[in-house]
Design a protein around this motif. Structure first.
Motif, PDB file in Angstrom:
ATOM      1  N   LYS A  41       0.830  -1.206   0.000  1.00 14.58           N
ATOM      2  CA  LYS A  41       0.000   0.000   0.000  1.00 14.58           C
ATOM      3  C   LYS A  41       0.865   1.256   0.000  1.00 14.58           C
ATOM      4  O   LYS A  41       0.599   2.205  -0.749  1.00 14.58           O
ATOM      5  CB  LYS A  41      -0.930   0.004   1.210  1.00 14.58           C
ATOM      6  N   LYS A  42       1.916   1.264   0.818  1.00 15.49           N
ATOM      7  CA  LYS A  42       2.795   2.428   0.906  1.00 15.49           C
ATOM      8  C   LYS A  42       3.492   2.677  -0.433  1.00 15.49           C
ATOM      9  O   LYS A  42       3.536   3.807  -0.922  1.00 15.49           O
ATOM     10  CB  LYS A  42       3.830   2.219   2.019  1.00 15.49           C
ATOM     11  N   LEU A  43       4.029   1.617  -1.045  1.00 15.53           N
ATOM     12  CA  LEU A  43       4.691   1.766  -2.334  1.00 15.53           C
ATOM     13  C   LEU A  43       3.686   2.192  -3.401  1.00 15.53           C
ATOM     14  O   LEU A  43       3.992   3.059  -4.239  1.00 15.53           O
ATOM     15  CB  LEU A  43       5.377   0.464  -2.749  1.00 15.53           C
ATOM     16  N   GLY A  44       2.495   1.638  -3.370  1.00 13.49           N
ATOM     17  CA  GLY A  44       1.465   2.005  -4.336  1.00 13.49           C
ATOM     18  C   GLY A  44       1.132   3.487  -4.271  1.00 13.49           C
ATOM     19  O   GLY A  44       1.012   4.152  -5.307  1.00 13.49           O
ATOM     20  N   ARG A  45       1.002   4.021  -3.054  1.00 11.56           N
ATOM     21  CA  ARG A  45       0.721   5.457  -2.902  1.00 11.56           C
ATOM     22  C   ARG A  45       1.870   6.296  -3.454  1.00 11.56           C
ATOM     23  O   ARG A  45       1.654   7.283  -4.149  1.00 11.56           O
ATOM     24  CB  ARG A  45       0.473   5.799  -1.433  1.00 11.56           C
ATOM     25  N   ARG A  46       3.095   5.876  -3.170  1.00 11.39           N
ATOM     26  CA  ARG A  46       4.271   6.624  -3.631  1.00 11.39           C
ATOM     27  C   ARG A  46       4.370   6.590  -5.153  1.00 11.39           C
ATOM     28  O   ARG A  46       4.617   7.616  -5.786  1.00 11.39           O
ATOM     29  CB  ARG A  46       5.547   6.064  -2.996  1.00 11.39           C
ATOM     30  N   LEU A  47       4.160   5.412  -5.745  1.00 10.18           N
ATOM     31  CA  LEU A  47       4.255   5.291  -7.195  1.00 10.18           C
ATOM     32  C   LEU A  47       3.113   6.014  -7.919  1.00 10.18           C
ATOM     33  O   LEU A  47       3.295   6.521  -9.033  1.00 10.18           O
ATOM     34  CB  LEU A  47       4.265   3.820  -7.610  1.00 10.18           C
ATOM     35  N   ALA A  48       1.945   6.069  -7.304  1.00  9.59           N
ATOM     36  CA  ALA A  48       0.778   6.688  -7.942  1.00  9.59           C
ATOM     37  C   ALA A  48       0.814   8.211  -7.883  1.00  9.59           C
ATOM     38  O   ALA A  48       0.206   8.871  -8.739  1.00  9.59           O
ATOM     39  CB  ALA A  48      -0.508   6.176  -7.280  1.00  9.59           C
ATOM     40  N   ARG A  49       1.529   8.769  -6.931  1.00  9.43           N
ATOM     41  CA  ARG A  49       1.539  10.222  -6.727  1.00  9.43           C
ATOM     42  C   ARG A  49       1.797  11.003  -8.024  1.00  9.43           C
ATOM     43  O   ARG A  49       1.035  11.923  -8.339  1.00  9.43           O
ATOM     44  CB  ARG A  49       2.556  10.588  -5.644  1.00  9.43           C
ATOM     45  N   GLN A  54      -3.819  11.836 -14.012  1.00  9.24           N
ATOM     46  CA  GLN A  54      -4.206  10.849 -15.020  1.00  9.24           C
ATOM     47  C   GLN A  54      -5.158   9.812 -14.423  1.00  9.24           C
ATOM     48  O   GLN A  54      -6.106   9.382 -15.060  1.00  9.24           O
ATOM     49  CB  GLN A  54      -2.960  10.159 -15.569  1.00  9.24           C
ATOM     50  N   LEU A  55      -4.928   9.430 -13.161  1.00 17.26           N
ATOM     51  CA  LEU A  55      -5.723   8.382 -12.530  1.00 17.26           C
ATOM     52  C   LEU A  55      -7.132   8.842 -12.162  1.00 17.26           C
ATOM     53  O   LEU A  55      -8.009   8.014 -11.925  1.00 17.26           O
ATOM     54  CB  LEU A  55      -4.997   7.837 -11.302  1.00 17.26           C
ATOM     55  N   ARG A  56      -7.362  10.143 -12.130  1.00 18.46           N
ATOM     56  CA  ARG A  56      -8.714  10.635 -11.854  1.00 18.46           C
ATOM     57  C   ARG A  56      -9.702  10.184 -12.923  1.00 18.46           C
ATOM     58  O   ARG A  56     -10.885  10.019 -12.664  1.00 18.46           O
ATOM     59  CB  ARG A  56      -8.717  12.154 -11.759  1.00 18.46           C
ATOM     60  N   ASP A  57      -9.218  10.006 -14.135  1.00 20.84           N
ATOM     61  CA  ASP A  57     -10.080   9.602 -15.253  1.00 20.84           C
ATOM     62  C   ASP A  57     -10.027   8.101 -15.480  1.00 20.84           C
ATOM     63  O   ASP A  57     -10.167   7.631 -16.601  1.00 20.84           O
ATOM     64  CB  ASP A  57      -9.634  10.328 -16.532  1.00 20.84           C
TER      65      ASP A  57
END
Length: 158
Positions: A41-49, A54-57
């Motif tokens: 979860k922590k890595l996912g948040r860091r990578l998604a930042r 783009q991820l909003r859509d």
């Protein structure tokens, strides 16, 4: 009568985080932590930042969907698939050789062999692999594959 939720659904946090060895067949096995563990979860948040706009859509954007899939493969390679034994890959001459584990090698395999990725995710999401083991119920009955080392931690050798 009633259902004891802890007994039915309880999991072992150390097994979830440190992983469990799961046989794949032909002498190959993988060490897998629980899908959705704290490190993932922590890595996912860091990578998604950097991709947050783009991820909003996500519902309508093909590019966003590919980004999510790529981020998931990265987090699984680094935080869920922790090791392997007995994995072979052919060299340039077609001779099968043992493949050393690393998160980067795992990520490359996930990108090349989608079903391997899906298998790892399926194993990592299976609660039964991380079930809490009731010491009173299992004394003397614990299979060697689940026993890990003498301190309860999983061991590479079984």
């Amino acid at each position: 009568m009633g259902l004891n939720l802890r007994k039915q659904f309880g999991t072992d946090t150390s097994r979830e985080n440190d992983g469990v060895w799961v046989e794949l067949g032909d002498g190959a096995r993988i060490l897998v932590a629980r899908y959705g563990n704290a490190k993932q979860k922590k890595l996912g948040r860091r990578l998604a930042r950097p991709h947050r706009h783009q991820l909003r859509d996500i519902d309508t954007s093909e590019a966003a969907a590919r980004t999510v899939e790529d981020l998931e493969k990265q987090t699984v390679a680094h935080c869920v698939l922790l090791d392997w034994e007995g994995i072979l890959m052919p060299d340039d001459k077609g001779v099968e050789k043992p493949l050393d584990y690393s998160p980067d090698v795992a990520l490359k395999l996930f990108k090349d062999i989608d079903d391997f990725f899906l298998t790892v995710v399926e194993i990592a999401r299976d609660r039964a692999n991380f079930a809490a083991i009731d010491q009173e119920d299992t004394v003397g009955n614990l299979p060697a594959a689940l026993s890990g080392s003498s301190d309860g931690a999983p061991t590479k050798g079984g």
